[in-house]
Design an enzyme around this catalytic site. Structure first.
Site, PDB file in Angstrom:
ATOM      1  N   ARG A  50      -4.043 -89.070 -47.872  1.00  0.00           N
ATOM      2  CA  ARG A  50      -4.123 -88.226 -46.688  1.00  0.00           C
ATOM      3  C   ARG A  50      -3.047 -88.526 -45.666  1.00  0.00           C
ATOM      4  O   ARG A  50      -2.963 -87.851 -44.654  1.00  0.00           O
ATOM      5  CB  ARG A  50      -5.495 -88.417 -46.041  1.00  0.00           C
ATOM      6  CG  ARG A  50      -6.425 -87.220 -46.305  1.00  0.00           C
ATOM      7  CD  ARG A  50      -7.664 -87.469 -45.532  1.00  0.00           C
ATOM      8  NE  ARG A  50      -8.489 -86.341 -45.269  1.00  0.00           N
ATOM      9  CZ  ARG A  50      -9.436 -85.890 -46.071  1.00  0.00           C
ATOM     10  NH1 ARG A  50      -9.603 -86.377 -47.260  1.00  0.00           N
ATOM     11  NH2 ARG A  50     -10.221 -84.912 -45.665  1.00  0.00           N
TER      12      ARG A  50
ATOM     13  N   ARG B 242     -22.182 -79.117 -42.322  1.00  0.00           N
ATOM     14  CA  ARG B 242     -22.362 -80.552 -42.544  1.00  0.00           C
ATOM     15  C   ARG B 242     -22.277 -81.249 -41.188  1.00  0.00           C
ATOM     16  O   ARG B 242     -21.849 -80.635 -40.205  1.00  0.00           O
ATOM     17  CB  ARG B 242     -21.212 -81.016 -43.462  1.00  0.00           C
ATOM     18  CG  ARG B 242     -21.505 -82.263 -44.247  1.00  0.00           C
ATOM     19  CD  ARG B 242     -20.435 -82.494 -45.298  1.00  0.00           C
ATOM     20  NE  ARG B 242     -19.141 -82.830 -44.719  1.00  0.00           N
ATOM     21  CZ  ARG B 242     -17.998 -82.822 -45.397  1.00  0.00           C
ATOM     22  NH1 ARG B 242     -17.995 -82.485 -46.672  1.00  0.00           N
ATOM     23  NH2 ARG B 242     -16.872 -83.139 -44.797  1.00  0.00           N
TER      24      ARG B 242
ATOM     25  N   ARG C 209     -10.029 -82.208 -37.139  1.00  0.00           N
ATOM     26  CA  ARG C 209      -9.651 -82.485 -38.539  1.00  0.00           C
ATOM     27  C   ARG C 209      -8.397 -81.692 -38.905  1.00  0.00           C
ATOM     28  O   ARG C 209      -7.537 -82.189 -39.629  1.00  0.00           O
ATOM     29  CB  ARG C 209     -10.804 -82.138 -39.480  1.00  0.00           C
ATOM     30  CG  ARG C 209     -11.886 -83.222 -39.490  1.00  0.00           C
ATOM     31  CD  ARG C 209     -13.239 -82.700 -39.846  1.00  0.00           C
ATOM     32  NE  ARG C 209     -13.389 -82.288 -41.220  1.00  0.00           N
ATOM     33  CZ  ARG C 209     -14.407 -81.535 -41.651  1.00  0.00           C
ATOM     34  NH1 ARG C 209     -15.332 -81.130 -40.803  1.00  0.00           N
ATOM     35  NH2 ARG C 209     -14.497 -81.217 -42.902  1.00  0.00           N
TER      36      ARG C 209
ATOM     37  N   LYS D  79     -11.062 -77.877 -52.045  1.00  0.00           N
ATOM     38  CA  LYS D  79     -10.762 -78.845 -53.108  1.00  0.00           C
ATOM     39  C   LYS D  79     -12.044 -79.261 -53.826  1.00  0.00           C
ATOM     40  O   LYS D  79     -12.138 -79.169 -55.049  1.00  0.00           O
ATOM     41  CB  LYS D  79     -10.058 -80.082 -52.526  1.00  0.00           C
ATOM     42  CG  LYS D  79      -8.836 -79.751 -51.694  1.00  0.00           C
ATOM     43  CD  LYS D  79      -8.180 -80.989 -51.105  1.00  0.00           C
ATOM     44  CE  LYS D  79      -9.038 -81.784 -50.131  1.00  0.00           C
ATOM     45  NZ  LYS D  79      -9.315 -81.117 -48.845  1.00  0.00           N
TER      46      LYS D  79
ATOM     47  N   ARG E  26     -20.817 -73.862 -43.396  1.00  0.00           N
ATOM     48  CA  ARG E  26     -21.384 -74.916 -44.237  1.00  0.00           C
ATOM     49  C   ARG E  26     -22.368 -75.775 -43.447  1.00  0.00           C
ATOM     50  O   ARG E  26     -23.454 -76.076 -43.932  1.00  0.00           O
ATOM     51  CB  ARG E  26     -20.261 -75.796 -44.810  1.00  0.00           C
ATOM     52  CG  ARG E  26     -20.791 -76.941 -45.649  1.00  0.00           C
ATOM     53  CD  ARG E  26     -19.698 -77.686 -46.388  1.00  0.00           C
ATOM     54  NE  ARG E  26     -18.793 -78.386 -45.466  1.00  0.00           N
ATOM     55  CZ  ARG E  26     -17.765 -79.108 -45.866  1.00  0.00           C
ATOM     56  NH1 ARG E  26     -17.487 -79.205 -47.146  1.00  0.00           N
ATOM     57  NH2 ARG E  26     -17.008 -79.723 -44.984  1.00  0.00           N
TER      58      ARG E  26
HETATM   59  P1  B4P Z   1     -14.901 -77.924 -49.734  1.00  0.00           P
HETATM   60  O1  B4P Z   1     -14.438 -77.601 -51.120  1.00  0.00           O
HETATM   61  O2  B4P Z   1     -16.129 -78.752 -49.600  1.00  0.00           O
HETATM   62  O3  B4P Z   1     -13.793 -78.589 -48.805  1.00  0.00           O
HETATM   63  P2  B4P Z   1     -12.799 -79.816 -49.081  1.00  0.00           P
HETATM   64  O4  B4P Z   1     -11.409 -79.234 -49.194  1.00  0.00           O
HETATM   65  O5  B4P Z   1     -13.267 -80.650 -50.237  1.00  0.00           O
HETATM   66  O6  B4P Z   1     -12.845 -80.676 -47.712  1.00  0.00           O
HETATM   67  P3  B4P Z   1     -13.979 -81.521 -46.916  1.00  0.00           P
HETATM   68  O7  B4P Z   1     -14.147 -80.921 -45.571  1.00  0.00           O
HETATM   69  O8  B4P Z   1     -15.251 -81.590 -47.717  1.00  0.00           O
HETATM   70  O9  B4P Z   1     -13.275 -82.926 -46.630  1.00  0.00           O
HETATM   71  P4  B4P Z   1     -13.494 -84.462 -47.158  1.00  0.00           P
HETATM   72  O10 B4P Z   1     -14.844 -84.646 -47.706  1.00  0.00           O
HETATM   73  O11 B4P Z   1     -12.349 -84.799 -48.075  1.00  0.00           O
HETATM   74  O12 B4P Z   1     -15.089 -76.491 -49.031  1.00  0.00           O
HETATM   75  C1  B4P Z   1     -15.537 -76.368 -47.706  1.00  0.00           C
HETATM   76  C2  B4P Z   1     -16.435 -75.153 -47.527  1.00  0.00           C
HETATM   77  O13 B4P Z   1     -15.745 -73.946 -47.892  1.00  0.00           O
HETATM   78  C3  B4P Z   1     -17.692 -75.176 -48.387  1.00  0.00           C
HETATM   79  O14 B4P Z   1     -18.770 -74.744 -47.598  1.00  0.00           O
HETATM   80  C4  B4P Z   1     -17.404 -74.181 -49.511  1.00  0.00           C
HETATM   81  O15 B4P Z   1     -18.575 -73.558 -49.993  1.00  0.00           O
HETATM   82  C5  B4P Z   1     -16.503 -73.178 -48.809  1.00  0.00           C
HETATM   83  N1  B4P Z   1     -15.552 -72.530 -49.735  1.00  0.00           N
HETATM   84  C6  B4P Z   1     -14.817 -73.147 -50.686  1.00  0.00           C
HETATM   85  N2  B4P Z   1     -14.052 -72.236 -51.360  1.00  0.00           N
HETATM   86  C7  B4P Z   1     -14.311 -71.012 -50.768  1.00  0.00           C
HETATM   87  C8  B4P Z   1     -13.836 -69.678 -50.984  1.00  0.00           C
HETATM   88  N3  B4P Z   1     -12.944 -69.395 -51.940  1.00  0.00           N
HETATM   89  N4  B4P Z   1     -14.286 -68.687 -50.192  1.00  0.00           N
HETATM   90  C9  B4P Z   1     -15.201 -68.937 -49.215  1.00  0.00           C
HETATM   91  N5  B4P Z   1     -15.723 -70.185 -48.973  1.00  0.00           N
HETATM   92  C10 B4P Z   1     -15.271 -71.198 -49.739  1.00  0.00           C
HETATM   93  O16 B4P Z   1     -13.299 -85.362 -45.837  1.00  0.00           O
HETATM   94  C11 B4P Z   1     -14.298 -85.575 -44.829  1.00  0.00           C
HETATM   95  C12 B4P Z   1     -13.925 -86.759 -43.889  1.00  0.00           C
HETATM   96  O17 B4P Z   1     -13.888 -88.003 -44.640  1.00  0.00           O
HETATM   97  C13 B4P Z   1     -12.537 -86.716 -43.219  1.00  0.00           C
HETATM   98  O18 B4P Z   1     -12.539 -85.946 -42.012  1.00  0.00           O
HETATM   99  C14 B4P Z   1     -12.221 -88.225 -42.982  1.00  0.00           C
HETATM  100  O19 B4P Z   1     -12.850 -88.705 -41.822  1.00  0.00           O
HETATM  101  C15 B4P Z   1     -12.839 -88.914 -44.179  1.00  0.00           C
HETATM  102  N6  B4P Z   1     -11.856 -89.170 -45.276  1.00  0.00           N
HETATM  103  C16 B4P Z   1     -11.917 -88.627 -46.537  1.00  0.00           C
HETATM  104  N7  B4P Z   1     -10.876 -89.078 -47.300  1.00  0.00           N
HETATM  105  C17 B4P Z   1     -10.145 -89.909 -46.487  1.00  0.00           C
HETATM  106  C18 B4P Z   1      -8.945 -90.661 -46.691  1.00  0.00           C
HETATM  107  N8  B4P Z   1      -8.279 -90.639 -47.851  1.00  0.00           N
HETATM  108  N9  B4P Z   1      -8.468 -91.395 -45.657  1.00  0.00           N
HETATM  109  C19 B4P Z   1      -9.102 -91.429 -44.479  1.00  0.00           C
HETATM  110  N10 B4P Z   1     -10.233 -90.734 -44.216  1.00  0.00           N
HETATM  111  C20 B4P Z   1     -10.769 -89.972 -45.214  1.00  0.00           C
END
Ligand code: B4P
Length: 187
Positions: free
Chosen positions: A90, A131, A142, A13, A129
């Site tokens: 979420r 992090r 998660r 996302k 990644r």
């Molecule tokens: P991202 O694009 O970073 O992943 P994301 O879906 O945004 O999820 P994220 O884990 O960052 O979760 P969030 O911050 O919301 O992609 C991940 C990886 O994949 C990257 O390394 C990227 O380069 C790679 N990638 C992407 N597309 C690709 C492709 N096509 N091919 C190969 N690789 C690819 O949440 C983090 C924490 O915050 C949660 O666990 C929770 O504790 C808290 N939180 C956030 N929102 C909350 C809410 N509303 N309520 C309660 N807690 C919450």
């Protein structure tokens, strides 16, 4: 355009948000980014949120809701092209709170975009990644939390006629093209 990006952690996302902003001019509210900024700044809110994030659990509702209310109120008046929510809602309580909030400002959602990616692909991506919350135990938790709390939103938004699914595997550009095809329909 008012949209929600829905998908498991690591489904891509956050990766797609810049391209969506560039094409559609919307603003974004990303709860994960907002929370990490609070943790980095060492605020009281960040200190409360950190243990939940480190364990891969959802942070408490009141913390997230306050951030969303502030973010949305600002966006709703500052950007007439709309907004995109990344990482919120979420769970069902957050989805219902969002419905209420948007009804109050008379700005209902146009679409919820669900990123479909299988879990083994996600584990591979997140381990790459590296992090702070990207170790295998936390990643698996998660995904469990996603399955239990967030996945029911797929049915919630399907029933409202808002859900569109995009396959989230392939190159970042391919996925972007699939997303734009869906969003161009409502733009
Ligand atoms: P991202 O694009 O970073 O992943 P994301 O879906 O945004 O999820 P994220 O884990 O960052 O979760 P969030 O911050 O919301 O992609 C991940 C990886 O994949 C990257 O390394 C990227 O380069 C790679 N990638 C992407 N597309 C690709 C492709 N096509 N091919 C190969 N690789 C690819 O949440 C983090 C924490 O915050 C949660 O666990 C929770 O504790 C808290 N939180 C956030 N929102 C909350 C809410 N509303 N309520 C309660 N807690 C919450």
């Amino acid at each position: 355009m008012r949209i929600v990006l829905l998908g498991a952690p690591g489904s891509g996302k956050g990766t797609q948000t810049d391209a969506i902003i560039a094409r559609h001019g919307v603003s974004t509210v990303a709860t994960g980014d907002l929370l990490r900024a609070e943790v980095a700044a060492g605020t009281e809110l960040g200190q409360r949120a950190k243990p939940y994030m480190d364990a891969g659990e959802l942070v408490p509702f009141d913390i997230v809701l306050g951030m969303i209310e502030n973010g949305l109120k600002t966006l709703a008046v500052t950007n007439p092209r709309g907004f995109m929510m990344d990482g919120f809602p979420r769970d069902l309580a957050q989805a219902e709170a969002l419905d209420k909030l948007l009804a109050k400002i008379n700005q209902p959602l146009d679409l919820v975009l669900f990123f479909e990616v299988d879990y083994e692909e996600i584990v591979k991506r997140l381990l790459g990644r590296g992090r702070a919350d990207d170790n295998e135990e936390t990643i698996r938790n998660r995904l469990r939390v996603f399955e239990e709390k967030t996945a029911p939103l797929i049915e919630y938004y399907t029933r409202k006629g808002l859900l569109r699914t995009v396959r989230g595997t392939g190159t970042i550009e391919d996925i972007g093209a699939r997303i734009h095809a869906v969003l161009d329909e409502i733009a």
